[in-house]
Design a protein around this motif. Structure first.
Motif, short mmCIF file in Angstrom:
data_model
loop_
_atom_site.label_atom_id
_atom_site.label_comp_id
_atom_site.label_asym_id
_atom_site.label_seq_id
_atom_site.Cartn_x
_atom_site.Cartn_y
_atom_site.Cartn_z
N ALA A 13 -7.12 9.18 -9.84
CA ALA A 13 -7.78 10.19 -9.01
C ALA A 13 -7.69 9.84 -7.53
CB ALA A 13 -9.24 10.35 -9.44
N THR A 14 -7.99 8.59 -7.19
CA THR A 14 -7.99 8.19 -5.78
C THR A 14 -6.63 7.67 -5.32
OG1 THR A 14 -8.64 5.90 -6.29
CG2 THR A 14 -10.41 7.53 -5.99
N ARG A 15 -5.77 7.34 -6.30
CA ARG A 15 -4.46 6.74 -6.01
C ARG A 15 -4.59 5.44 -5.23
NH1 ARG A 15 -0.44 11.91 -4.64
NH2 ARG A 15 -0.86 13.03 -6.59
N ARG A 16 -5.65 4.71 -5.57
CA ARG A 16 -5.87 3.41 -4.94
C ARG A 16 -6.01 2.33 -6.01
NH1 ARG A 16 -10.68 3.48 -0.76
NH2 ARG A 16 -11.79 4.20 -2.63
N PHE A 17 -5.74 1.10 -5.61
CA PHE A 17 -5.81 -0.04 -6.51
C PHE A 17 -7.12 -0.81 -6.33
CE2 PHE A 17 -1.21 0.55 -6.50
CZ PHE A 17 -0.85 0.22 -7.80
N LEU A 28 -4.11 0.23 4.78
CA LEU A 28 -4.48 -0.45 3.54
C LEU A 28 -5.53 0.33 2.75
CD1 LEU A 28 -4.13 -2.94 1.77
CD2 LEU A 28 -5.98 -4.03 3.06
N ALA A 29 -6.50 0.92 3.43
CA ALA A 29 -7.57 1.64 2.75
C ALA A 29 -7.07 2.86 1.99
CB ALA A 29 -8.65 2.06 3.75
N ASP A 30 -5.88 3.36 2.33
CA ASP A 30 -5.29 4.48 1.59
C ASP A 30 -4.71 4.02 0.26
OD1 ASP A 30 -5.90 6.19 3.69
OD2 ASP A 30 -3.97 5.84 4.68
N ARG A 31 -4.48 2.73 0.13
CA ARG A 31 -3.80 2.21 -1.06
C ARG A 31 -4.66 1.26 -1.88
NH1 ARG A 31 -0.64 3.06 3.25
NH2 ARG A 31 1.43 4.00 2.88
N LEU A 42 3.25 -0.27 -3.89
CA LEU A 42 2.31 -1.14 -3.18
C LEU A 42 3.01 -2.41 -2.71
CD1 LEU A 42 -0.66 -1.75 -2.38
CD2 LEU A 42 -0.85 -2.97 -4.57
N ILE A 43 3.84 -3.00 -3.55
CA ILE A 43 4.55 -4.22 -3.18
C ILE A 43 5.44 -3.96 -1.97
CG2 ILE A 43 6.33 -5.85 -3.91
CD1 ILE A 43 5.23 -5.61 -6.75
N ARG A 44 6.19 -2.87 -2.01
CA ARG A 44 7.09 -2.55 -0.90
C ARG A 44 6.31 -2.39 0.40
NH1 ARG A 44 9.01 1.81 -2.78
NH2 ARG A 44 7.59 3.20 -1.65
N TRP A 45 5.20 -1.66 0.33
CA TRP A 45 4.44 -1.39 1.55
C TRP A 45 3.80 -2.66 2.10
CZ3 TRP A 45 -0.70 -1.73 3.06
CH2 TRP A 45 -1.01 -1.10 4.26
N VAL A 46 3.19 -3.48 1.24
CA VAL A 46 2.55 -4.71 1.71
C VAL A 46 3.55 -5.64 2.37
CG1 VAL A 46 1.39 -6.83 0.94
CG2 VAL A 46 0.63 -4.61 0.08
N ASN A 47 4.74 -5.72 1.81
CA ASN A 47 5.74 -6.62 2.36
C ASN A 47 6.43 -6.08 3.61
OD1 ASN A 47 6.43 -9.17 0.51
ND2 ASN A 47 5.80 -7.51 -0.83
N ASP A 48 6.50 -4.76 3.76
CA ASP A 48 7.27 -4.18 4.86
C ASP A 48 6.41 -3.69 6.03
OD1 ASP A 48 9.50 -4.67 3.38
OD2 ASP A 48 9.84 -2.58 2.77
N ALA A 49 5.13 -3.42 5.79
CA ALA A 49 4.30 -2.83 6.84
C ALA A 49 4.11 -3.79 8.00
CB ALA A 49 2.94 -2.43 6.26
N HIS A 68 -0.48 -15.30 -1.69
CA HIS A 68 -0.18 -13.94 -2.15
C HIS A 68 -0.14 -13.05 -0.93
CE1 HIS A 68 -0.60 -10.07 -4.15
NE2 HIS A 68 -0.34 -10.67 -5.29
N PRO A 69 0.94 -12.26 -0.75
CA PRO A 69 1.07 -11.45 0.46
C PRO A 69 -0.13 -10.55 0.73
CG PRO A 69 3.15 -11.48 -0.73
CD PRO A 69 2.14 -12.16 -1.61
N LEU A 70 -0.68 -9.94 -0.31
CA LEU A 70 -1.80 -9.03 -0.10
C LEU A 70 -3.04 -9.78 0.37
CD1 LEU A 70 -3.17 -6.29 -0.25
CD2 LEU A 70 -3.50 -6.65 -2.72
N LYS A 71 -3.41 -10.82 -0.32
CA LYS A 71 -4.59 -11.59 0.07
C LYS A 71 -4.39 -12.28 1.41
CE LYS A 71 -7.53 -15.43 -1.42
NZ LYS A 71 -7.78 -16.45 -2.45
N ASP A 72 -3.23 -12.86 1.64
CA ASP A 72 -2.97 -13.58 2.89
C ASP A 72 -3.04 -12.64 4.09
OD1 ASP A 72 -2.63 -15.82 1.34
OD2 ASP A 72 -0.43 -15.79 1.42
N ARG A 73 -2.42 -11.47 3.96
CA ARG A 73 -2.42 -10.53 5.08
C ARG A 73 -3.82 -9.96 5.30
NH1 ARG A 73 2.57 -6.61 6.02
NH2 ARG A 73 1.55 -6.78 8.07
#
Length: 508
Positions: free
Chosen positions: A354-358, A315-318, A299-306, A426-431
Motif C-alpha cells: 500500500a505504501t510502497r515502503r520497506f 529515503l522516506a519515500d522508500r 531499493l538496492i540500486r537507489w541506495v547505492n547510486d543516490a 551495510h550501505p543503507l545503515k551506514d548512509r
C-alpha cells in the motif's frame, strides 16, 4: 496466559496463505489417519492431534492446522519437544553438510506438549553458530572441513560451534518444518519453528530471549519465543529456546506485502536488473508468483547510486524512516553487532504494497548483550563473545565499561571489521547514520527506547520473567541460569549507568 515481552499488539490471527502443492488432498487424508492412529509414543501418553481446516485456509493452501494442547509460545507453562528420526538419515544429513555445506531436511516424528506430529522435516540451522561443528573427528569451518581439533579457522571458529558435536544432536540448532513432507500442514499457524543451540558459552541463551522480548516491547515487528525441554532419539538436553520463524504466516500477520530474507552469503550491491543474480542475496518468503524481487532491486540500486542530497530527501519515500531509526537504535542499545551490517546479515525486509515502503525486521539476536556496555549512541558495537563479566580488582575483564574491547579506539560511527575478517557494514545503515538529515530522528528514537526499555526497569522485569519461564521446564539448570542472569543484570546496570550521562540520552 502470560507472554513474556509480547503485548496485545503481538496477539494476531494465524491465517496463513501458502503455495498449493500437488495432491494435497491425498496427503492431508494420510496425515489425518496417521494422527488418529497415534498412540503411546516413548514413555508418555501421546494424544492424536486435533486439526482444523477452514474453507478460507484450505483455499489459500493450508490444509491442516494442528491445534495442539497449549499455545507453544505461552511462557507461563512448561513445554516439551521430542524428535525421533533414523540414524542412517541423520548420518547422511551430516555427511552432506560436511561435504558441501548444504543443510538438507530429513524426515522425523515430533511430539510437542503431548501432541504427536508425524513426518516433519528437520535440518541444521545457522551459519556462524555451526562454524566449528565437530563430527567423527572432523571439524567444519567456513574454510572447509579439517581433521582433528585445535584452533578453528574463520570467523566464529572455536567460539560458536566449537561446543557443538554431531554426536550430540540434542544440543544442535534445528529448524523444524511442518510442511516439508506434508503439504499445507501448520502447527498453531506456523509452518516452521527454530530450536536454538545449547552452547557452552551460554547454556540458557538468556541474552537472546531478553533481546527478543525488548524488541517486542519496542513496538517493532519481532518474534515470539518460549523455553521447552528437548530430546532427540532419547538423548535429552536442558531446556532449549524455541523461537518463532519468519515464515508465510508471519508475513500474513504483518499485512499486505512481501517479506524478503537477507542471506548470509549475500550483500547489498547493485548487480543489474536480472533477478537471478540476486539469489544469493535475498530469498522471497511469501507471495511467490504474485510478486518478485524487483522492489528490493529498486531499493538496492537507489541506495547505492543516490547522491547524499538525494538520499536525504528521498529515503522516506522508500523506507519507513521512523521504524528504521528504532531498528538501528535497538541494535546499539542491545549491543548486537551481528545485525543487518554484521557478518550474518541478520535481517528481513518487509515491503508494504500500500505504501510502497520497506521496513527492516529484526532477526537472530543470539549475539546481543555481549559487547561493551559503555558503547554510546554513535559508537559502533564491537563484537564480543560469551556472557559479559564485570572487571575484577585489577581491572581485568573481557570487556570493561568505558573501554573498547581488545584495546581498540571507539570513534564516532567507526567501521567494524577489516583485517581480512568477515565483511561488515551495510550501505543503507551506514548512509543513514552518516547523514545529518536523520540524526535528529535517530537520537529521538534512541532516547525514547532507552527511557522506555532500560531506565524504567522494563529490561530487568523481563529478565526476571524469562528466568522464571526457563525454570518451569524439566531439566532446568537453576544454578547456571541464576549465574547467567546475575551477569546479565550487571551488564544492564552498567549499560544504564554509562548511557544515563550521555549527551544524546540526556538531550543536552
Amino acid at each position: 496466559m502470560e507472554h513474556v515481552g509480547n503485548g496485545p499488539r503481538r496477539r494476531l490471527r494465524h491465517r496463513i496463505p501458502v503455495r498449493l502443492r500437488q495432491h494435497w488432498r491425498l496427503v492431508a487424508l494420510c496425515t489425518a489417519v496417521l494422527g488418529v492412529c497415534g498412540g503411546v509414543f516413548g514413555s508418555g501418553m501421546i494424544r492424536p492431534y486435533a486439526v482444523r481446516a477452514p474453507a478460507a485456509d484450505a483455499a489459500a493452501g493450508v490444509t491442516v492446522d494442528v491445534r495442539g494442547t497449549v499455545d507453544l509460545f505461552d511462557t507461563s507453562v512448561p513445554h516439551e519437544l521430542t524428535l525421533t528420526f533414523g540414524d542412517a538419515a541423520y548420518r547422511d544429513m551430516l555427511q552432506e553438510y560436511f561435504a558441501t555445506g548444504e543443510k538438507k531436511y530429513i524426515e522425523a516424528d515430533l511430539v510437542i506438549d503431548g501432541t504427536r506430529i508425524p513426518s516433519v522435516g528437520v535440518r541444521l540451522k545457522g551459519n556462524s553458530t555451526l562454524n566449528g561443528l565437530t563430527w567423527n573427528g572432523m571439524v567444519r569451518t567456513r574454510q572447509g572441513v579439517r581433521q582433528g581439533g585445535g584452533p578453528f579457522g574463520g570467523f566464529g571458529g572455536g567460539v560458536f560451534g566449537s561446543s557443538l558435536k554431531g554426536e550430540e544432536p540434542e544440543n544442535l540448532p534445528w529448524l523444524i518444518s511442518f510442511d516439508e513432507f506434508v503439504a499445507g500442514r501448520r502447527y498453531q499457524g506456523h509452518s516452521q519453528i527454530a530450536v536454538r543451540p545449547a552452547l557452552g558459552r551460554s547454556a540458557t541463551l538468556l541474552n537472546e530471549a531478553l533481546a527478543i522480548a525488548l524488541v517486542g516491547e519496542s513496538g517493532e515487528p519481532g518474534q515470539r519465543f518460549t523455553y521447552g525441554s528437548f530430546s532427540v532419539n532419547g538423548r535429552t538436553s536442558g531446556p532449549r529456546l524455541i523461537v518463532e520463524y519468519l515464515d508465510e504466516g508471519y508475513a500474513e500477520r504483518l499485512g499486505d506485502g512481501v517479506l524478503y530474507k537477507a542471506l548470509a552469503s549475500g550483500g547489498f550491491d547493485y548487480k543489474g536488473e536480472d533477478q537471478t543474480r540476486y539469489t544469493t542475496d535475498f530469498k522471497q518468503v511469501n507471495a511467490v508468483g504474485s510478486a518478485d524481487l524487483q522492489p528490493v532491486i529498486d531499493l538496492i540500486r537507489w541506495v547505492n547510486d543516490a547522491s547524499d542530497e538525494e538520499f536525504a530527501s528521498g529515503l522516506a519515500d522508500r523506507l519507513d524512516v521512523g521504524s528504521f531509526a528504532r531498528y538501528v537504535a535497538l541494535q546499539n542499545l542491545l549491543l548486537n553487532f551481528d545485525d543487518m551490517s554484521g557478518p550474518g546479515r541478520n535481517y528481513y525486509l518487509w515491503y508494504d504494497r500500500a505504501t510502497r515502503r520497506f521496513r527492516v525486521i529484526n532477526w537472530d539476536l543470539n549475539l546481543a548483550f555481549q559487547g561493551d556496555p559503555a558503547t554510546g549512541p554513535h559508537d559502533s558495537v564491537r563484537r564480543g563473545f560469551g556472557p559479559w563479566r564485570p572487571p575484577d580488582g585489577q581491572g581485568n575483564a573481557r570487556t570493561r565499561p568505558g573501554e573498547p574491547p581488545q584495546g581498540g579506539n571507539r570513534t564516532r560511527r567507526d567501521p567494524v571489521g577489516g583485517g581480512g575478517g568477515p565483511r561488515m557494514g551495510h550501505p543503507l545503515k551506514d548512509r543513514f547514520l552518516a547523514s545529518r538529515a536523520f540524526t535528529a530522528v535517530y537520537e529521538e528514537q534512541y532516547r525514547a527506547l532507552f527511557a522506555g526499555l532500560f531506565r524504567d526497569g522494563t529490561a530487568a522485569r523481563l529478565l526476571d520473567e524469562i528466568v522464571a519461564a526457563y525454570k518451569r521446564n524439566a531439566g532446568a539448570d537453576t544454578a547456571t541460569v541464576d549465574t547467567e542472569a546475575a551477569s546479565l543484570r550487571e551488564l544492564l546496570q552498567a549499560r544504564i549507568r554509562a548511557l544515563a550521562s550521555d549527551q544524546v540520552v540526556s538531550g543536552t
